[in-house]
Enzyme design. Structure first.
Site, PDB file in Angstrom:
ATOM      1  N   GLY A  49      49.734  18.214 -41.299  1.00 54.56           N
ATOM      2  CA  GLY A  49      48.957  18.164 -42.537  1.00 54.56           C
ATOM      3  C   GLY A  49      49.392  19.232 -43.509  1.00 54.56           C
ATOM      4  CB  SER A  50      47.702  20.582 -46.489  1.00 51.82           C
ATOM      5  OG  SER A  50      46.574  21.290 -45.990  1.00 51.82           O
ATOM      6  CD  GLU A  99      55.636  17.834 -40.087  1.00 47.50           C
ATOM      7  OE1 GLU A  99      56.008  18.439 -41.112  1.00 47.50           O
ATOM      8  OE2 GLU A  99      55.205  16.675 -40.112  1.00 47.50           O
TER       9      GLU A  99
END
Length: 487
Positions: free
Chosen positions: A232-233, A254
């Protein structure tokens, strides 16, 4: 079980020791292309997470002790069912997530490959024999399951990005609690739960609980979850990493990217512009590996701008379920408004709009910006939308500095007719993945995948990286006769 029965199965439910009504209520399944509500899925609460983790802890030892060939057979059966249900799963990927059919089909096949790779993992060597300085001692180093692994997955490639963690974690003997994004909780979660349930996976080994930030936070902070795998962010990833660091639990992050495609003066400009269009506009640019910056040598700059703008103007945008289109809808209005704001601010700062820059509803036209300066939003920020900012450079040193000036380090691409020249440049670029004479959006199930810097903590997924990522290393020493010490 037929499709109609499976659709009834998940309505208002989560998957946790079977299909249950969660304490957190329900959340609607919204079709971005039309705004239509397609159904309701369960929304997990922290209490639902706690019950799932407790169940997973009970189920995990027996799953880990199951003979490896039996675990592998369940994963192979999951792969078979995935293919058998491809039409149904792809349809939901298109409707729930705004994917085109081609993108959905690619994602499902990539997930199928992930399952087969995971099925092969249990039969691989799980340790090594080391010499000892102590006469008569044998040293074994082996990989053992973590226990309960929490997986938090995103909405853009919801199936593949969830299963690339779930499948290998299961393969090496862990139980898993998956929290998919509620915007993709069906395609990226509950449909996969049905696949694993019907493959023969024992009850309690996998739990799928869609939910929002509170649900994810409960999973991250749960003391009995030994690892978190998050995609995600970067902002959320930093927070998760801090919590996991404090709790001394394993974490795979990631995160985002602002990936550069470098076009050197000796490049095939037509091929480079094709890579640039694919890298920026595939799945509406909603990909962590999206080509977010096009760095082009001054000698071929105008040619590249013209070719990329022409390619962008020829792409069709619309509802992927009802027509043959290149780009579908963005995921929501917040994302659309953010992208449009970046485009407007960058144009106001002096960039030229060469194509696109318009939208209808959630359908944003492929956009090309030229003369983009390094201090403007389109250059600095992760775009996650169908926007291709182009920046000129004069020397290779300047190009390298522009690439490395970003805190992100996920992917990069270099176009040159000289492999040795491109490879030399690649050695100077800080990115986890670099593709020569290709574009930035690449994934192969057997190759380690991951980024540097603000893009995450390394190559965590794919091939041999999976063995160590979803296990812990244990040293066992053996001596035939008990050791006798001075006291």
């Amino acid at each position: 079980m037929n499709t109609a029965k499976r659709n009834d199965q998940w309505q208002g439910k989560v998957f946790s020791d079977g299909w249950v009504v969660p304490a957190g209520g329900t959340t609607p399944v919204i079709e971005p292309a039309t705004g239509e509500t397609l159904g309701l899925i369960g929304a997990g609460s922290p209490a639902d997470i706690d019950r799932a983790v407790q169940s997973a802890m009970v189920a995990q030892p027996a799953w880990s002790a199951m003979p490896f060939d039996q675990r592998a057979e369940i994963l192979r059966e999951a792969a078979r069912l995935l293919k058998e249900r491809a039409a149904e799963i792809n349809e939901w990927n298109v409707r729930e997530c705004g994917s085109t059919y081609a993108k959905a089909e690619w994602e499902l096949h990539a997930t199928y490959e992930q399952f087969l790779m995971a099925a092969a993992m249990p039969m691989q060597p799980d340790g090594a024999l080391y010499p000892s300085v102590v006469p008569g001692r044998m040293n074994l180093s082996r990989q053992v399951p973590i226990g309960v692994v929490g997986v938090i997955s995103p909405w853009n490639f919801p199936i593949m990005l969830a299963m690339r963690s779930v499948a290998p974690a299961l393969a090496v003997g862990n139980a898993v609690v998956l929290k998919p994004d509620p915007q993709s909780g069906l395609a990226g979660g509950l449909l996969m739960a049905s696949v694993f349930e019907d493959s023969g996976l024992p009850s309690g080994v996998l739990h799928v609980i869609p939910g929002g930030p509170q649900t994810g936070d409960a999973l991250v902070r749960h003391p009995d979850v030994g690892m978190i795998s998050f995609t995600g962010s970067t902002a959320v990833g930093r927070s998760i990493g801090a919590v996991c660091g404090e709790m001394l639990k394993k974490v795979a992050l990631e995160l985002g990217g602002n990936n550069a495609l470098v076009v050197l003066d000796d490049a095939d400009v037509d091929a480079a512009s094709s890579s640039g269009a694919w890298g920026s506009f595939l799945h509406q640019g909603q990909i962590c590996m999206q080509t977010g910056r096009h760095l082009v040598h001054r000698s071929i700059y105008e040619e590249y701008v013209d070719k990329l703008a022409t390619r962008a103007s020829q792409l069709s945008v619309g509802n992927p379920r009802t027509g043959q289109v290149h780009l579908g809808p963005l995921i929501n209005e917040k994302q659309r408004d953010r992208i449009d704001s970046i485009v407007r601010e960058t144009v106001s700062a002096g960039a030229k709009l060469q194509a696109g820059g318009t939208f209808t509803g959630l359908f944003y036209s492929p956009t090309v910006l030229s003369d983009v300066k390094p201090d403007t939003p389109a250059f600095r920020e992760e775009l996650f939308g169908p926007v291709a900012p182009i920046t000129v450079f004069d020397t290779e040193d300047e190009a390298v500095a522009l690439v490395n000036g970003s805190p992100y380090g996920l992917a990069a691409a270099i176009h040159s007719r000289s492999m040795s020249r491109a490879l030399s440049m690649a050695s100077r670029i800080k990115a986890g993945m670099i593709h020569i004479n290709d574009q930035t959006v690449n994934n192969e199930f057997h190759v380690p995948f991951g980024g540097m810097g603000a893009s995450g903590n390394g190559g965590r997924f794919g091939g041999p990286a999976n063995y160590h990522e979803f296990t812990q290393t244990q040293w066992v020493s053996l001596t035939d006769k008990p050791m006798i010490y001075p006291f």
